[in-house]
Design an enzyme around this catalytic site. Structure first.
Site, PDB file in Angstrom:
ATOM      1  N   LYS A 135       0.872  -1.187   0.000  1.00  0.00           N
ATOM      2  CA  LYS A 135       0.000   0.000   0.000  1.00  0.00           C
ATOM      3  C   LYS A 135       0.893   1.215   0.000  1.00  0.00           C
ATOM      4  O   LYS A 135       2.039   1.152   0.451  1.00  0.00           O
ATOM      5  CB  LYS A 135      -0.885   0.012   1.250  1.00  0.00           C
ATOM      6  CG  LYS A 135      -2.168   0.781   1.081  1.00  0.00           C
ATOM      7  CD  LYS A 135      -3.228  -0.049   0.405  1.00  0.00           C
ATOM      8  CE  LYS A 135      -4.549   0.673   0.321  1.00  0.00           C
ATOM      9  NZ  LYS A 135      -5.622  -0.262  -0.069  1.00  0.00           N
TER      10      LYS A 135
HETATM   11  P1  NAD Z   1     -13.086   7.534  -2.131  1.00  0.00           P
HETATM   12  O1  NAD Z   1     -12.069   8.576  -1.896  1.00  0.00           O
HETATM   13  O2  NAD Z   1     -13.583   7.325  -3.518  1.00  0.00           O
HETATM   14  O3  NAD Z   1     -14.379   7.829  -1.211  1.00  0.00           O
HETATM   15  C1  NAD Z   1     -14.287   7.979   0.173  1.00  0.00           C
HETATM   16  C2  NAD Z   1     -15.666   8.313   0.697  1.00  0.00           C
HETATM   17  O4  NAD Z   1     -15.605   8.319   2.130  1.00  0.00           O
HETATM   18  C3  NAD Z   1     -16.169   9.698   0.282  1.00  0.00           C
HETATM   19  O5  NAD Z   1     -17.567   9.629   0.025  1.00  0.00           O
HETATM   20  C4  NAD Z   1     -15.944  10.551   1.515  1.00  0.00           C
HETATM   21  O6  NAD Z   1     -16.859  11.626   1.635  1.00  0.00           O
HETATM   22  C5  NAD Z   1     -16.185   9.534   2.617  1.00  0.00           C
HETATM   23  N1  NAD Z   1     -15.558   9.904   3.865  1.00  0.00           N
HETATM   24  C6  NAD Z   1     -14.265  10.229   4.061  1.00  0.00           C
HETATM   25  N2  NAD Z   1     -14.078  10.547   5.343  1.00  0.00           N
HETATM   26  C7  NAD Z   1     -15.253  10.388   5.970  1.00  0.00           C
HETATM   27  C8  NAD Z   1     -15.707  10.563   7.288  1.00  0.00           C
HETATM   28  N3  NAD Z   1     -14.867  10.975   8.219  1.00  0.00           N
HETATM   29  N4  NAD Z   1     -16.996  10.319   7.568  1.00  0.00           N
HETATM   30  C9  NAD Z   1     -17.861   9.929   6.603  1.00  0.00           C
HETATM   31  N5  NAD Z   1     -17.495   9.746   5.326  1.00  0.00           N
HETATM   32  C10 NAD Z   1     -16.215   9.980   5.028  1.00  0.00           C
HETATM   33  O7  NAD Z   1     -12.499   6.188  -1.519  1.00  0.00           O
HETATM   34  P2  NAD Z   1     -12.862   4.689  -1.934  1.00  0.00           P
HETATM   35  O8  NAD Z   1     -11.937   4.268  -3.005  1.00  0.00           O
HETATM   36  O9  NAD Z   1     -14.332   4.562  -2.121  1.00  0.00           O
HETATM   37  O10 NAD Z   1     -12.409   3.892  -0.613  1.00  0.00           O
HETATM   38  C11 NAD Z   1     -13.263   3.754   0.520  1.00  0.00           C
HETATM   39  C12 NAD Z   1     -12.765   2.622   1.392  1.00  0.00           C
HETATM   40  O11 NAD Z   1     -12.730   1.406   0.625  1.00  0.00           O
HETATM   41  C13 NAD Z   1     -11.339   2.778   1.936  1.00  0.00           C
HETATM   42  O12 NAD Z   1     -11.258   2.154   3.191  1.00  0.00           O
HETATM   43  C14 NAD Z   1     -10.498   2.008   0.928  1.00  0.00           C
HETATM   44  O13 NAD Z   1      -9.246   1.595   1.462  1.00  0.00           O
HETATM   45  C15 NAD Z   1     -11.426   0.834   0.674  1.00  0.00           C
HETATM   46  N6  NAD Z   1     -11.177   0.109  -0.574  1.00  0.00           N
HETATM   47  C16 NAD Z   1     -11.190   0.754  -1.770  1.00  0.00           C
HETATM   48  C17 NAD Z   1     -10.992   0.029  -2.942  1.00  0.00           C
HETATM   49  C18 NAD Z   1     -11.071   0.676  -4.301  1.00  0.00           C
HETATM   50  O14 NAD Z   1     -11.066  -0.067  -5.299  1.00  0.00           O
HETATM   51  N7  NAD Z   1     -11.167   1.994  -4.420  1.00  0.00           N
HETATM   52  C19 NAD Z   1     -10.758  -1.357  -2.873  1.00  0.00           C
HETATM   53  C20 NAD Z   1     -10.763  -1.994  -1.627  1.00  0.00           C
HETATM   54  C21 NAD Z   1     -10.986  -1.241  -0.489  1.00  0.00           C
END
Ligand code: NAD
Length: 449
Positions: A135
């Protein structure tokens, strides 16, 4: 840069303890920080004890193999120079090249990235794909920079990482605050710093690229799609139908947004959702298309006119059947867990539930589908993208869905049967399945020299 725009003025939520509820618009005094990597190791150790893993293997898995920290300068639009700190943690590559996302967020630090890298090792091992775990990220609030500045930051970070990444060595992907545009820039920068004859062959240095630049069909929605496959599987086992379920979601970015859309299309009633700016609810079900269109246009739920606005902590207390955390770590803490009424939590985010909260929820009979299973759809379709880049043969959407579903459901079934055999929690069983695979390979390969 839609995803980047969405994380404006975030409170730092990563790594704070159970009574710290900084998410959303309400701030409380900060408590003792949770060390995320320690918490990740504690999860793994529980499973290691259950399967009586040789402590020597646990010693190996308790440290990342490589910790790359880079400090690099970037010229801002104003003409001034600014220094940035970036990380790439390569946890383990016994099963294949290091693999894992890049996060652009103000709370990114060594501890967080180490934990996220370790989780990747176990996620890939659990679903049986030939990748290790890594990561990375940059400590930055992307919303404070122009698109041109973000582009230069991404390219300079790629250059700083240099040969620490590569299609057969370490393959980044999108995570919080990064997206397909970020991956396109990384691929382009990496390709251009390779010899001309190698440039076409290195497209697979990142996954999650746009389809136009060699990405896979369905990669963007893959993590949310995988979360829905987990929910479908759970429904099958519990003899309930998707259209009978009410759902709450935290986070409407790549993962939460696609999950919410797909779950709604499948008949679920999305009753309450929250992001970093606002939380909205409608007991009869939100107009999901309208909510997502608002977020796309305005960057967050703030001022969304079509539903009742509630406090960010109230998101967790709303009566729903299923809750899907899809934002950041440690969001389901003890105080929030005490208010939760759902029967199922599917961890779309990485590390969203603290250990104390998990214990309380399990004692109350709430089922938790752990992150390394629930959000594995992203890395699975990243694997498909990597294969497609290698062969220059691109798959149809139906083939991807078929393969994704069978890998996730296969892993889910293995976790359930392991849970029964070990009399363990679902999380412990998920780690145990991954540890069996890692142990087998270490047993056969031995320790060099
Ligand atoms: P992103 O940046 O696209 O979206 C993040 C979302 O979380 C946004 O809607 C934001 O407003 C919200 N957010 C952030 N801080 C917050 C808070 N304090 N309270 C409420 N909402 C909050 O990110 P993503 O890619 O959707 O990733 C989200 C999670 O999924 C992370 O934990 C990431 O590690 C995990 N993840 C992502 C992927 C991927 O393919 N993008 C794959 C596996 C896991």
């Amino acid at each position: 840069m839609k995803d980047i725009d969405m994380i404006q003025d975030l409170p730092s939520v990563t790594g704070h303890s159970d009574s710290d509820s900084t998410a959303g618009n309400k701030k409380k005094p900060k408590q003792k920080p949770i060390k995320l990597f320690e918490a990740a190791l504690a999860q793994i150790q529980k499973a290691a004890s259950l399967i009586e893993l040789d402590p020597e293997y646990m010693a190996i898995l308790s440290q990342p193999q490589n910790e790359v920290i880079v400090n690099f300068p970037v010229r801002m639009d104003s003409g001034h120079l600014q220094m940035f700190t970036g990380y790439r943690i390569q946890h383990n590559n016994i099963l294949g090249p290091y693999k894992g996302g890049l996060r652009f967020h103000p709370a990114v630090d060594l501890d967080e990235v180490k934990a996220l890298a370790a989780w990747m090792t176990f996620k890939s091992a659990l679903v049986g794909i030939p990748f290790g775990g890594a990561k990375g990220g940059v400590t930055i609030d992307p919303n404070k920079y122009s698109e041109a500045e973000i582009c230069r930051i991404v390219r300079r970070f790629t250059h700083a990482l240099s040969y620490n990444i590569g299609p057969e060595h370490d393959i980044p992907a999108p995570d919080v605050g990064t997206n397909s545009q970020t991956m396109d820039w990384i691929m382009d920068t990496y390709a251009n710093t390779n010899s001309p004859s190698a440039r076409q062959a290195v497209k697979g240095v990142v996954t999650g690229k746009s389809v136009e630049c060699g990405g896979s069909i369905s990669r963007e929605a893959a993590t949310g799609q995988g979360v829905l496959y987990c929910l479908r599987h759970w429904c099958g086992q519990n003899e309930v139908t998707l259209d009978s379920l009410s759902v709450g979601v935290q986070g409407l970015g790549n993962v939460g947004g696609h999950f919410m859309r797909l779950a709604c299309e499948a008949g679920c009633k999305i009753r309450v959702v929250g992001d970093h700016h606002a939380t909205i609810k409608n007991a009869e079900g939100l107009d999901v298309a309208d909510v997502l269109a608002w977020v796309k246009e305005n960057g967050s739920l703030k001022d969304y006119p079509g539903a009742e606005h509630i406090d960010s902590d109230a998101l967790f207390a709303e009566p729903v059947d299923v809750f899907v955390p899809a934002a950041l770590e440690n969001q389901i803490n003890l105080s929030r867990a005490k208010t939760m009424q759902c029967q199922l939590i599917i961890e779309a985010a990485n590390g969203p539930t603290t250990s104390e909260a998990e214990q309380l929820l399990l004692d109350r009979g709430v089922e938790i589908v752990p992150d390394i299973l629930a959000n594995s759809g992203g890395v699975i379709v990243s694997y498909f993208e990597w294969l497609q880049n290698k062969s220059a043969h691109y798959w149809a959407a139906d083939d991807i869905q078929h393969e994704l579903r069978s890998l996730i459901w296969g892993a889910y079934d293995q976790v359930i049967s392991c849970r029964e055999r070990l009399h363990s929690t679902t999380r412990e069983a998920a780690y145990a399945v991954a540890l069996y695979r890692l142990r087998e390979v270490y047993d056969r390969r031995g320790i060099f020299p």
